[in-house]
Design a protein around this motif. Structure first.
Motif, PDB file in Angstrom:
ATOM      1  N   LEU A  76       0.981  -1.128  -0.109  1.00  0.00           N
ATOM      2  CA  LEU A  76      -0.090   0.033  -0.026  1.00  0.00           C
ATOM      3  C   LEU A  76       0.969   1.190   0.038  1.00  0.00           C
ATOM      4  N   VAL A  77       0.483   2.308  -0.756  1.00  0.00           N
ATOM      5  CA  VAL A  77       1.158   3.656  -0.619  1.00  0.00           C
ATOM      6  C   VAL A  77       0.617   4.184   0.630  1.00  0.00           C
ATOM      7  N   PRO A  78       1.413   4.559   1.357  1.00  0.00           N
ATOM      8  CA  PRO A  78       1.091   5.189   2.901  1.00  0.00           C
ATOM      9  C   PRO A  78       0.165   6.729   2.672  1.00  0.00           C
ATOM     10  N   VAL A  79      -1.020   6.497   3.404  1.00  0.00           N
ATOM     11  CA  VAL A  79      -1.661   7.719   3.482  1.00  0.00           C
ATOM     12  C   VAL A  79      -1.815   8.270   4.977  1.00  0.00           C
ATOM     13  N   VAL A  80      -1.086   9.665   4.995  1.00  0.00           N
ATOM     14  CA  VAL A  80      -1.296  10.143   6.296  1.00  0.00           C
ATOM     15  C   VAL A  80      -2.083  11.195   6.314  1.00  0.00           C
ATOM     16  N   ASP A  81      -3.176  11.037   7.297  1.00  0.00           N
ATOM     17  CA  ASP A  81      -4.203  12.023   7.246  1.00  0.00           C
ATOM     18  C   ASP A  81      -4.271  12.610   8.605  1.00  0.00           C
ATOM     19  N   PHE A  82      -4.267  14.042   8.453  1.00  0.00           N
ATOM     20  CA  PHE A  82      -4.333  14.695   9.973  1.00  0.00           C
ATOM     21  C   PHE A  82      -5.701  15.505  10.027  1.00  0.00           C
ATOM     22  N   LYS A  83      -6.682  14.750   9.524  1.00  0.00           N
ATOM     23  CA  LYS A  83      -8.034  15.318   9.796  1.00  0.00           C
ATOM     24  C   LYS A  83      -8.283  15.690  11.334  1.00  0.00           C
ATOM     25  N   GLY A  84      -7.800  14.918  12.299  1.00  0.00           N
ATOM     26  CA  GLY A  84      -8.135  15.087  13.629  1.00  0.00           C
ATOM     27  C   GLY A  84      -7.339  16.205  14.171  1.00  0.00           C
ATOM     28  N   LYS A  85      -6.310  16.979  13.569  1.00  0.00           N
ATOM     29  CA  LYS A  85      -5.665  17.923  14.155  1.00  0.00           C
ATOM     30  C   LYS A  85      -6.428  19.067  14.102  1.00  0.00           C
ATOM     31  N   ARG A  86      -6.426  19.754  15.446  1.00  0.00           N
ATOM     32  CA  ARG A  86      -7.489  20.739  15.590  1.00  0.00           C
ATOM     33  C   ARG A  86      -6.883  22.236  15.072  1.00  0.00           C
ATOM     34  N   PHE A  87      -5.712  22.595  14.906  1.00  0.00           N
ATOM     35  CA  PHE A  87      -5.272  23.804  14.302  1.00  0.00           C
ATOM     36  C   PHE A  87      -4.676  23.279  13.187  1.00  0.00           C
ATOM     37  N   GLN A  88      -5.156  24.177  11.932  1.00  0.00           N
ATOM     38  CA  GLN A  88      -4.666  24.194  10.512  1.00  0.00           C
ATOM     39  C   GLN A  88      -4.092  25.342  10.330  1.00  0.00           C
ATOM     40  N   SER A  89      -3.223  25.211   9.498  1.00  0.00           N
ATOM     41  CA  SER A  89      -2.605  26.763   9.014  1.00  0.00           C
ATOM     42  C   SER A  89      -3.590  27.237   8.217  1.00  0.00           C
ATOM     43  N   GLN A  90      -3.917  28.610   8.141  1.00  0.00           N
ATOM     44  CA  GLN A  90      -4.728  29.390   7.482  1.00  0.00           C
ATOM     45  C   GLN A  90      -4.261  29.606   6.111  1.00  0.00           C
ATOM     46  N   PRO A  91      -4.687  29.865   4.914  1.00  0.00           N
ATOM     47  CA  PRO A  91      -4.255  30.449   3.939  1.00  0.00           C
ATOM     48  C   PRO A  91      -4.237  31.972   4.163  1.00  0.00           C
ATOM     49  N   ALA A  92      -3.081  32.432   3.536  1.00  0.00           N
ATOM     50  CA  ALA A  92      -2.851  33.985   3.773  1.00  0.00           C
ATOM     51  C   ALA A  92      -3.871  34.881   3.390  1.00  0.00           C
ATOM     52  N   ASN A  93      -4.702  34.734   2.421  1.00  0.00           N
ATOM     53  CA  ASN A  93      -5.950  35.349   2.027  1.00  0.00           C
ATOM     54  C   ASN A  93      -7.377  35.138   2.861  1.00  0.00           C
ATOM     55  N   ASP A  94      -7.045  34.357   3.755  1.00  0.00           N
ATOM     56  CA  ASP A  94      -8.221  34.224   4.620  1.00  0.00           C
ATOM     57  C   ASP A  94      -7.978  34.659   5.980  1.00  0.00           C
ATOM     58  N   ALA A  95      -7.265  35.607   6.050  1.00  0.00           N
ATOM     59  CA  ALA A  95      -7.178  36.322   7.392  1.00  0.00           C
ATOM     60  C   ALA A  95      -8.269  36.668   8.422  1.00  0.00           C
ATOM     61  N   ALA A  96      -9.337  37.244   7.526  1.00  0.00           N
ATOM     62  CA  ALA A  96     -10.540  37.709   8.217  1.00  0.00           C
ATOM     63  C   ALA A  96     -11.187  36.523   8.680  1.00  0.00           C
ATOM     64  N   GLY A  97     -11.151  35.110   7.928  1.00  0.00           N
ATOM     65  CA  GLY A  97     -11.906  33.914   8.721  1.00  0.00           C
ATOM     66  C   GLY A  97     -11.096  33.527   9.749  1.00  0.00           C
ATOM     67  N   ALA A  98      -9.759  33.674   9.966  1.00  0.00           N
ATOM     68  CA  ALA A  98      -9.060  33.059  10.785  1.00  0.00           C
ATOM     69  C   ALA A  98      -9.399  34.276  12.230  1.00  0.00           C
ATOM     70  N   GLN A  99      -9.533  35.474  11.941  1.00  0.00           N
ATOM     71  CA  GLN A  99      -9.764  36.440  12.845  1.00  0.00           C
ATOM     72  C   GLN A  99     -11.105  36.176  13.539  1.00  0.00           C
ATOM     73  N   ALA A 100     -12.213  35.762  12.707  1.00  0.00           N
ATOM     74  CA  ALA A 100     -13.352  35.504  13.139  1.00  0.00           C
ATOM     75  C   ALA A 100     -13.433  34.309  14.087  1.00  0.00           C
ATOM     76  N   GLU A 101     -12.645  33.369  13.714  1.00  0.00           N
ATOM     77  CA  GLU A 101     -12.799  31.907  14.586  1.00  0.00           C
ATOM     78  C   GLU A 101     -11.735  32.423  15.752  1.00  0.00           C
ATOM     79  N   ALA A 102     -10.930  33.197  15.889  1.00  0.00           N
ATOM     80  CA  ALA A 102     -10.229  33.684  16.998  1.00  0.00           C
ATOM     81  C   ALA A 102     -11.112  34.447  18.169  1.00  0.00           C
ATOM     82  N   ASP A 103     -11.813  35.336  17.168  1.00  0.00           N
ATOM     83  CA  ASP A 103     -13.023  35.882  18.109  1.00  0.00           C
ATOM     84  C   ASP A 103     -13.763  35.077  19.000  1.00  0.00           C
ATOM     85  N   GLU A 104     -14.406  34.018  18.038  1.00  0.00           N
ATOM     86  CA  GLU A 104     -15.505  32.988  18.529  1.00  0.00           C
ATOM     87  C   GLU A 104     -14.663  32.250  19.778  1.00  0.00           C
ATOM     88  N   THR A 105     -13.480  31.957  19.621  1.00  0.00           N
ATOM     89  CA  THR A 105     -12.804  31.051  20.527  1.00  0.00           C
ATOM     90  C   THR A 105     -12.615  32.187  21.973  1.00  0.00           C
TER      91      THR A 105
END
Length: 181
Positions: free
Chosen positions: A146-175
Protein backbone atom coordinates in the motif's frame (compact mmCIF):
# COMPACT_ATOMS: atom_id res chain seq x y z
CA UNK A 1 3.54 -28.71 14.57
CA UNK A 2 6.00 -26.50 12.64
CA UNK A 3 6.65 -22.91 13.71
CA UNK A 4 4.65 -21.33 10.87
CA UNK A 5 1.55 -23.39 11.62
CA UNK A 6 1.88 -22.61 15.34
CA UNK A 7 2.13 -18.87 14.65
CA UNK A 8 -0.76 -18.86 12.18
CA UNK A 9 -3.14 -20.86 14.36
CA UNK A 10 -2.34 -18.70 17.40
CA UNK A 11 -2.77 -15.37 15.58
CA UNK A 12 -5.99 -16.37 13.82
CA UNK A 13 -7.29 -18.02 16.99
CA UNK A 14 -6.99 -14.65 18.75
CA UNK A 15 -9.07 -13.03 15.97
CA UNK A 16 -6.29 -11.32 14.02
CA UNK A 17 -5.02 -11.76 10.49
CA UNK A 18 -1.47 -13.06 10.01
CA UNK A 19 -0.01 -10.80 7.33
CA UNK A 20 3.49 -12.27 7.32
CA UNK A 21 6.03 -13.99 9.52
CA UNK A 22 9.74 -14.50 9.09
CA UNK A 23 12.55 -16.15 10.93
CA UNK A 24 16.16 -15.00 10.82
CA UNK A 25 19.18 -17.26 11.23
CA UNK A 26 20.05 -15.47 14.49
CA UNK A 27 16.84 -16.64 16.19
CA UNK A 28 14.60 -13.62 15.57
CA UNK A 29 10.97 -14.54 14.95
CA UNK A 30 9.08 -11.56 13.49
CA UNK A 31 5.28 -11.65 13.15
CA UNK A 32 3.11 -9.04 11.42
CA UNK A 33 -0.56 -8.94 12.40
CA UNK A 34 -3.53 -6.91 11.25
CA UNK A 35 -7.19 -6.59 12.07
CA UNK A 36 -9.50 -8.80 10.10
CA UNK A 37 -11.42 -6.84 7.46
CA UNK A 38 -14.55 -5.20 8.91
CA UNK A 39 -13.40 -5.81 12.51
CA UNK A 40 -15.62 -3.70 14.81
CA UNK A 41 -12.78 -3.37 17.36
CA UNK A 42 -11.07 -0.71 15.29
CA UNK A 43 -9.17 -0.01 12.12
CA UNK A 44 -5.58 -0.22 13.32
CA UNK A 45 -3.39 -2.51 15.37
CA UNK A 46 -2.40 -0.93 18.69
CA UNK A 47 0.29 -1.83 21.22
CA UNK A 48 -2.18 -3.80 23.34
CA UNK A 49 -2.94 -6.06 20.35
CA UNK A 50 0.76 -6.79 19.87
CA UNK A 51 1.21 -7.48 23.59
CA UNK A 52 -1.74 -9.89 23.60
CA UNK A 53 -0.41 -11.85 20.62
CA UNK A 54 3.15 -11.83 22.01
CA UNK A 55 2.07 -13.30 25.36
CA UNK A 56 0.03 -16.03 23.69
CA UNK A 57 2.77 -16.86 21.17
CA UNK A 58 5.36 -17.16 23.96
CA UNK A 59 3.19 -19.78 25.67
CA UNK A 60 2.41 -21.71 22.48
CA UNK A 61 6.01 -21.73 21.25
CA UNK A 62 7.22 -22.99 24.63
CA UNK A 63 4.62 -25.76 24.76
CA UNK A 64 5.39 -26.79 21.16
CA UNK A 65 9.15 -26.76 21.85
CA UNK A 66 9.86 -24.22 19.12
CA UNK A 67 13.15 -22.44 19.82
CA UNK A 68 13.67 -18.74 19.17
CA UNK A 69 15.89 -16.04 20.65
CA UNK A 70 13.66 -13.00 20.27
CA UNK A 71 10.01 -12.52 19.31
CA UNK A 72 8.71 -9.35 17.65
CA UNK A 73 5.01 -8.81 16.95
CA UNK A 74 3.95 -5.67 15.12
CA UNK A 75 1.48 -4.16 12.70
CA UNK A 76 2.33 -4.37 9.01
CA UNK A 77 2.75 -0.58 8.94
CA UNK A 78 1.31 2.10 6.69
CA UNK A 79 3.03 0.54 3.68
CA UNK A 80 1.37 -2.82 4.36
CA UNK A 81 2.47 -5.64 2.06
CA UNK A 82 -0.12 -7.39 -0.10
CA UNK A 83 0.64 -11.11 -0.15
CA UNK A 84 -2.57 -12.97 -1.02
CA UNK A 85 -5.53 -12.56 -3.35
CA UNK A 86 -7.62 -11.74 -0.26
CA UNK A 87 -5.25 -8.84 0.54
CA UNK A 88 -5.61 -7.50 -3.02
CA UNK A 89 -9.41 -7.79 -2.84
CA UNK A 90 -9.51 -6.04 0.54
CA UNK A 91 -7.48 -3.08 -0.70
CA UNK A 92 -8.92 -2.74 -4.22
CA UNK A 93 -9.56 0.94 -4.92
CA UNK A 94 -6.51 2.08 -2.97
CA UNK A 95 -3.15 3.27 -4.22
CA UNK A 96 -0.46 0.58 -4.26
CA UNK A 97 3.10 0.19 -5.45
CA UNK A 98 3.78 -3.00 -7.40
CA UNK A 99 7.19 -4.43 -8.29
CA UNK A 100 7.02 -6.99 -11.07
CA UNK A 101 9.20 -10.09 -11.34
CA UNK A 102 10.08 -9.24 -14.96
CA UNK A 103 10.23 -5.77 -16.48
CA UNK A 104 7.33 -4.62 -18.64
CA UNK A 105 8.14 -1.84 -21.13
CA UNK A 106 11.49 -1.30 -19.41
CA UNK A 107 10.07 -0.92 -15.87
CA UNK A 108 9.48 -3.15 -12.91
CA UNK A 109 7.94 -0.61 -10.48
CA UNK A 110 4.50 0.89 -10.94
CA UNK A 111 2.32 2.98 -8.62
CA UNK A 112 -1.40 3.50 -9.10
CA UNK A 113 -4.94 2.54 -8.10
CA UNK A 114 -5.58 -1.17 -7.68
CA UNK A 115 -8.67 -2.65 -9.36
CA UNK A 116 -10.05 -6.20 -9.47
CA UNK A 117 -10.17 -7.59 -12.99
CA UNK A 118 -11.90 -10.96 -13.22
CA UNK A 119 -9.19 -13.51 -12.43
CA UNK A 120 -6.42 -10.88 -12.33
CA UNK A 121 -5.73 -7.34 -11.27
CA UNK A 122 -5.29 -3.94 -12.89
CA UNK A 123 -3.17 -1.00 -11.82
CA UNK A 124 -4.36 2.37 -13.19
CA UNK A 125 -1.57 4.95 -13.21
CA UNK A 126 -0.49 8.17 -14.89
CA UNK A 127 2.86 8.08 -16.68
CA UNK A 128 3.12 11.88 -16.67
CA UNK A 129 1.39 12.22 -20.01
CA UNK A 130 -1.68 10.01 -20.03
CA UNK A 131 -3.55 7.60 -17.75
CA UNK A 132 -2.64 3.97 -18.41
CA UNK A 133 -3.59 0.55 -17.10
CA UNK A 134 -1.39 -2.44 -16.34
CA UNK A 135 -3.12 -5.82 -16.09
CA UNK A 136 -1.29 -8.49 -14.11
CA UNK A 137 -1.64 -11.73 -12.17
CA UNK A 138 -0.28 -12.39 -8.69
CA UNK A 139 2.35 -14.70 -10.20
CA UNK A 140 3.88 -11.73 -12.02
CA UNK A 141 4.33 -9.71 -8.79
CA UNK A 142 7.55 -9.75 -6.82
CA UNK A 143 6.24 -7.35 -4.16
CA UNK A 144 3.19 -5.14 -3.65
CA UNK A 145 2.59 -2.61 -0.89
CA UNK A 146 0.00 0.00 0.00
CA UNK A 147 1.12 3.56 -0.58
CA UNK A 148 1.04 5.23 2.85
CA UNK A 149 -1.70 7.79 3.39
CA UNK A 150 -1.12 10.18 6.27
CA UNK A 151 -4.32 11.94 7.29
CA UNK A 152 -4.27 14.83 9.75
CA UNK A 153 -8.05 15.41 9.81
CA UNK A 154 -8.11 15.14 13.58
CA UNK A 155 -5.60 17.97 13.97
CA UNK A 156 -7.35 20.85 15.71
CA UNK A 157 -5.28 23.76 14.49
CA UNK A 158 -4.61 23.98 10.79
CA UNK A 159 -2.65 26.67 9.04
CA UNK A 160 -4.83 29.31 7.42
CA UNK A 161 -4.24 30.48 3.86
CA UNK A 162 -2.82 34.02 3.75
CA UNK A 163 -5.91 35.39 1.96
CA UNK A 164 -8.25 34.03 4.65
CA UNK A 165 -7.01 36.22 7.50
CA UNK A 166 -10.54 37.58 8.14
CA UNK A 167 -11.89 34.05 8.58
CA UNK A 168 -9.04 33.22 10.95
CA UNK A 169 -9.74 36.39 12.97
CA UNK A 170 -13.46 35.56 13.19
CA UNK A 171 -12.57 32.07 14.43
CA UNK A 172 -10.19 33.55 17.02
CA UNK A 173 -12.90 35.99 18.20
CA UNK A 174 -15.32 33.07 18.57
CA UNK A 175 -12.78 31.16 20.67
CA UNK A 176 -12.16 34.25 22.88
CA UNK A 177 -15.93 34.63 23.39
CA UNK A 178 -16.12 31.01 24.57
CA UNK A 179 -13.37 31.63 27.15
CA UNK A 180 -15.07 34.72 28.61
CA UNK A 181 -18.31 32.88 29.41
Amino acid sequence: MNWQAAVESTVTGLGYELVDCERSPKGLLRVYIDRVANDPAGEYIVVEDCERVTRQLQHVLEVEGIAYERLEVSSPGLDRPLKTAAHYARFAGQEVEVTLVAAFKGRKKYKGLLEALGEGWRLVFNDGKVEQALDFSLGEVKEARLVPVVDFKGKRFQSQPANDAAGAQAEADETDGDRKQ
